[in-house]
Design a protein around this motif. Structure first.
Motif, PDB file in Angstrom:
ATOM      1  N   LYS A  10      17.566  42.947  11.480  1.00  0.00           N
ATOM      2  CA  LYS A  10      19.016  42.898   9.474  1.00  0.00           C
ATOM      3  C   LYS A  10      17.818  44.213   8.771  1.00  0.00           C
ATOM      4  N   PRO A  11      18.345  45.119   8.429  1.00  0.00           N
ATOM      5  CA  PRO A  11      17.665  45.409   7.031  1.00  0.00           C
ATOM      6  C   PRO A  11      17.386  44.563   5.366  1.00  0.00           C
ATOM      7  N   ASN A  12      16.059  44.763   4.977  1.00  0.00           N
ATOM      8  CA  ASN A  12      15.766  43.860   3.550  1.00  0.00           C
ATOM      9  C   ASN A  12      16.549  43.807   2.818  1.00  0.00           C
ATOM     10  N   ILE A  13      17.217  43.314   1.543  1.00  0.00           N
ATOM     11  CA  ILE A  13      18.170  43.432   0.335  1.00  0.00           C
ATOM     12  C   ILE A  13      16.953  44.496   0.188  1.00  0.00           C
ATOM     13  N   LYS A  14      16.219  44.589  -0.169  1.00  0.00           N
ATOM     14  CA  LYS A  14      15.996  46.107  -1.093  1.00  0.00           C
ATOM     15  C   LYS A  14      15.237  47.222  -0.146  1.00  0.00           C
ATOM     16  N   SER A  15      15.941  46.880   0.740  1.00  0.00           N
ATOM     17  CA  SER A  15      15.625  47.857   1.437  1.00  0.00           C
ATOM     18  C   SER A  15      16.718  49.987   1.583  1.00  0.00           C
ATOM     19  N   ASN A  16      15.762  50.561   1.363  1.00  0.00           N
ATOM     20  CA  ASN A  16      17.110  52.274   0.911  1.00  0.00           C
ATOM     21  C   ASN A  16      17.406  52.733   2.558  1.00  0.00           C
ATOM     22  N   ILE A  17      18.207  51.965   3.130  1.00  0.00           N
ATOM     23  CA  ILE A  17      19.240  51.855   4.251  1.00  0.00           C
ATOM     24  C   ILE A  17      20.543  52.776   3.595  1.00  0.00           C
ATOM     25  N   VAL A  18      21.126  52.363   2.137  1.00  0.00           N
ATOM     26  CA  VAL A  18      22.387  53.046   2.125  1.00  0.00           C
ATOM     27  C   VAL A  18      21.665  54.025   0.520  1.00  0.00           C
ATOM     28  N   SER A  19      22.692  54.475   0.653  1.00  0.00           N
ATOM     29  CA  SER A  19      21.766  56.048   0.034  1.00  0.00           C
ATOM     30  C   SER A  19      22.994  56.795  -0.248  1.00  0.00           C
TER      31      SER A  19
END
Length: 858
Positions: A54-63
């Motif tokens: 599960k990606p972290n909240i601060k991850s930049n996977i959503v762009s």
């Protein structure tokens, strides 16, 4: 390789020694399901690119480049979970009723209908081909497809699934529960404060009544003492038995001991409990007024009495000054008194000149504060009134005097301070109610169970209604009211929306229970699925009056509905506008209804002459007049008017509205005969008949237009309806966006200008500032904010030309291209050749079909 081998074996009819398709379907129809978990969807291209955890909240996977594909993957998982929940419900129901489990074929069929059952409002247009737009959209996005290539219905389905799942999350559920709990606590606190306020008010009333009775008894004793002293003084003039000082110092006890008659009179004085309620109420009112000014005695005066008292004081000072002027001897003390009197007289005369105007303003402020009723407004108004000498100390009684309106404001302030805690609790409850997710309650329903609504942020005087169709067992449908009661009919098959409930799991054979469960969808209980309904809006004066006349105030439902509608109509000013226009329904005067004064037929000659004049001119409409060649009459045609809301500040920003031509007439107007300015002659006028058409707009307003505006609107409506090439409303895109579903999220002062070009330019500057800071550190070549100075030039141009719509549009395209280059730059030439579908922002805005899809989705 395994997939290719399976494909080859399947085509050869020998799939790894497995069964054929027919045998597999037969096995599925016989095999019972053992788990509610649906078949897991196969991994897609997006799934292979996702991280394993599960990606972290601060991850930049959503762009800006990945959100469409991630939304497709998320919706795929959401649908899988909802299918599982549906399966669990089905299994529990069948287990409770001791039914056999479903077979794999039945389970697969129900899973196929799951999306239709969950989001059936989005699929009413796709019943014919039985395709699921949401599943097709998910499959398209998970394969790397462009989001903009989806159909508008597919985009709506994606948004609907994401919103439904967001409301099912833990955080949103906790937020809703917290808001509901806060609302309950606020209601409890309000009830507690109201109870305490009532208790304190009751205690205060009891204390005031007791004090009033004690004061009445004390005044009665003082009156008796004064009366006896006067009698003793008259008797003492003959006997000279007592001195004046002794008479003044005599107490009641000493007077009682003088004779039996005085003692009897003293015992006849009424006690505190012997006064009437009227006398007590008068004394309570007097004590309340004195407590409001914190004094022992208060004299209430009018403004005229105050001015008369001041005039008398000025006359007394002038008389005193005149006595000193006639004096023959002067000393230092007399001179000082004369100077003091002169100064006071000058001040009084200046007051008489300035105080009347300022006092009138103070009185107006007092009236406004009393109507407002808030503590702050009352305190401010009372302070201003005291500064204008509307109250003061009374030297004779040792109390105070005040104007009557100031007395009322002081009493209102005292009451507001008493209910301060209740008011704060009410304000807190209102804030909690606005914060909660509370639906708008309906106004009521009529005899046909039609529901009526009034939304908070809608236009004044506009009522929305939702009517159920009367279901017919036959295949005949009618969209016209039947029986004169506004009931629309439709057949049962046409009323159904998408898949039906599996009623065999609920109660097999129990018709009473099935009828009860179906009433959730329709009051008739004939449809086991969502049923179509008819929505409409009542916005014109005629329609609202007709509704009020149709409702019967004696009914339980219609009585409450009629009273609510009457309040809304009166508050919106519809009744006032009708009275100004002269619309009298009760009398026998002439009816000024626009439809009564316009003819509904016979405009063929006037319309034909208008087209000939425009056709001979050939400049105003251009080739658009050819679209009207086959049109003989304008009545009944659709028209699209261009309405400029602010011709002075924003003449290039317009609003487009659709309407229907309902009638025409000929109005007499004055026309200039000689328009030659060089001749020097005065212009002459002549009266001529000008054809005018009446257009009923879709929002309920009726407009009168002349021939030129009518032809422009007709051509514009046909171009807009058929989307002819070259037709584009360049000044309607900004105005078309309005936050009609809720309150404006920005400042209240910006709400009327939120759709103007200036506001959009300001918003672009803020968004550019927010986006430029994180992007400039992630790019190697900063051609936007670097040495080229493009960013500074763009900011200066936006600040200088923000009022121009075209400048804002060009600035938006420039900003879009700049941010696009900073996010990753343009594609290579080889990739551009291979992928011809990628287009710039300017190309997208010039694509008419693409813009139409964007507006339809909005």
């Amino acid at each position: 390789e395994a997939a290719d081998e399976d494909f080859i074996e399947k085509n050869n009819g020998n799939f790894r020694g497995g069964n054929t398709t027919e045998e597999k379907d037969a096995d599925d129809s016989m095999t019972l399901v053992t788990s509610p978990i649906p078949t897991k969807p196969p991994p897609t291209l997006v799934d292979l690119l996702l991280p394993p955890t599960k990606p972290n909240i601060k991850s930049n996977i959503v762009s800006p480049f990945t959100w469409p594909f991630l939304s497709g993957a998320s919706v795929c998982r959401i649908l899988h979970r909802y299918k599982r929940l549906r399966n669990e419900v089905d299994d529990n129901l069948r287990e409770f009723r001791d039914l056999s489990p479903l077979t794999k074929g039945e389970r697969r069929e129900r899973e196929r209908k799951a999306a239709f059952r969950l989001f059936s409002e989005c699929f009413s247009l796709s019943n014919s081909d039985q395709e699921s737009p949401v599943e097709d959209a998910v499959d398209f996005l998970c394969k790397g497809g462009e989001y903009l290539e989806l159909k508008p219905i597919q985009r709506l389905c994606i948004l609907r699934v994401l919103i439904e799942s967001a409301y099912d999350t833990y955080h949103v559920n906790q937020c809703v529960q917290g808001n509901i709990t806060a609302r309950k606590n606020a209601i409890t606190q309000l009830e507690r404060e109201e109870k305490n306020a009532k208790k304190k008010a009751k205690e205060g009333a009891t204390a005031l009544e007791s004090a009033a009775r004690e004061r009445l008894a004390k005044e009665a004793k003082n009156e008796f003492l004064t009366k006896k002293r006067r009698e003793i003084a008259r008797t003492n003039k003959q006997t000279n038995e007592f001195t004046k000082e002794l008479i003044d110092s005599m107490t009641i006890e000493e007077m009682i001991e003088m004779d039996e008659e005085t003692k009897t009179e003293y015992e006849a004085i009424p006690g505190p409990q012997q006064f009437s309620k009227a006398e007590v109420r008068v004394m309570v009112k007097k004590i309340t007024e004195e407590n409001a000014f914190s004094t022992n005695e208060l004299e209430v005066l009018t403004l005229d009495e105050i001015e008369s008292r001041e005039a008398n004081m000025l006359a007394e000072m002038e008389e005193e000054l005149a006595t000193y002027a006639n004096s023959e001897t002067y000393n230092r003390e007399i001179t000082a008194k004369i100077n003091k009197l002169n100064r006071e007289i000058e001040i009084f005369k200046e007051w008489q000149l300035n105080l009347p105007d300022s006092r009138r303003e103070a009185i107006e402020h007092l009236k406004e504060a009393i109507e407002d009723g808030t503590i702050k407004a009352l305190r401010t108004a009372i302070k201003a009134a005291k500064g204008e000498l509307l109250c003061g100390e009374d030297d004779e009684s040792g109390g105070m005097w005040a104007v009557d309106l100031l007395r009322d404001a002081a009493l209102e302030l005292k009451q507001a301070e008493t209910r301060k805690r209740v008011t704060e609790a009410q304000r807190d409850l209102i804030a909690k109610r606005n914060k909660c997710f509370v639906r708008t309650e309906e106004l009521g329903s009529d005899r046909a169970h039609n529901k009526f609504w009034k939304f908070d942020h809608d236009n004044d005087g506009r009522i929305w209604f939702e009517a159920e169709f009367a279901l017919n067992d036959s295949n005949e449908s009618s969209h016209e009211p039947s029986n004169g009661q506004g009931i629309l009919s439709i057949d049962v098959q046409s009323a159904r929306i998408d898949s039906q409930d599996e009623e065999v799991d609920l109660m097999d054979g129990d018709k009473q229970f099935l009828h009860f469960s179906r009433q959730e969808y329709h009051s008739s209980g004939k449809v086991p699925s969502l049923a179509k309904s008819h929505q409409g809006c009542l916005s014109s004066t005629r329609s609202l009056r007709a509704l009020l006349k149709y409702l019967d105030g004696r009914g339980v439902r219609e009585g409450a509905l009629k009273s609510s509608l009457q309040e809304i109509v009166e508050a919106s000013g519809v009744a006032a506008s009708d009275s100004v226009n002269g619309d009298k329904n009760d009398g026998h005067k002439e009816n000024t209804d626009p439809e009564k004064s316009f003819q509904k037929e016979g405009d063929e000659d006037a319309f034909g002459q208008t087209k000939n004049i425009v056709n001979n001119d050939g400049e105003s409409l251009g080739k658009g007049i050819e679209l009207l060649s086959s049109m003989n009459t304008a009545i009944g045609q659709r028209c699209r008017l261009r309405i400029v809301q602010d011709p002075n500040k924003a003449p290039d920003v317009a609003m487009y509205q659709m309407g229907t031509v309902i009638g025409w007439t000929v109005k007499v107007e004055q026309q200039i005969v000689n328009a030659d300015e060089n001749s020097g002659e005065e212009p002459k006028y002549s009266k001529e008949g000008v054809p005018v058409w009446c257009i009923a707009m879709d929002n309920g307003i009726e407009n009168e237009v002349k021939a030129s505006d009518l032809l422009d609107g007709l051509v514009r409506a046909m171009n807009w309806k058929h989307q002819y090439p070259g037709y584009y409303e360049h000044d309607s895109l900004l105005v078309s966006y309005r936050n009609k579903m809720g309150r404006f999220c920005g400042r209240a002062v910006d709400a009327p200008y939120a759709s103007s070009a200036l506001f959009v330019g300001k918003l672009m500057l803020e968004c550019e500032r927010d986006c430029y800071t994180p992007l400039k550190s992630r790019t190697y070549e900063n051609n936007w904010g670097g040495k080229s100075g493009a960013r500074n030039a763009w900011i200066a141009a936006m600040k200088e030309h923000a009022n121009d719509l075209n400048a804002v549009r060009d600035g938006l395209l420039t900003l879009e291209n700049a941010l696009f280059e900073m996010c990753g730059g343009t594609q290579d030439e080889e990739e551009t050749v291979l992928n011809n579908s990628s287009r710039s922002g300017r190309d997208l805005l010039e694509d008419k079909e693409f813009i139409f899809e964007i507006e339809l989705e909005s």
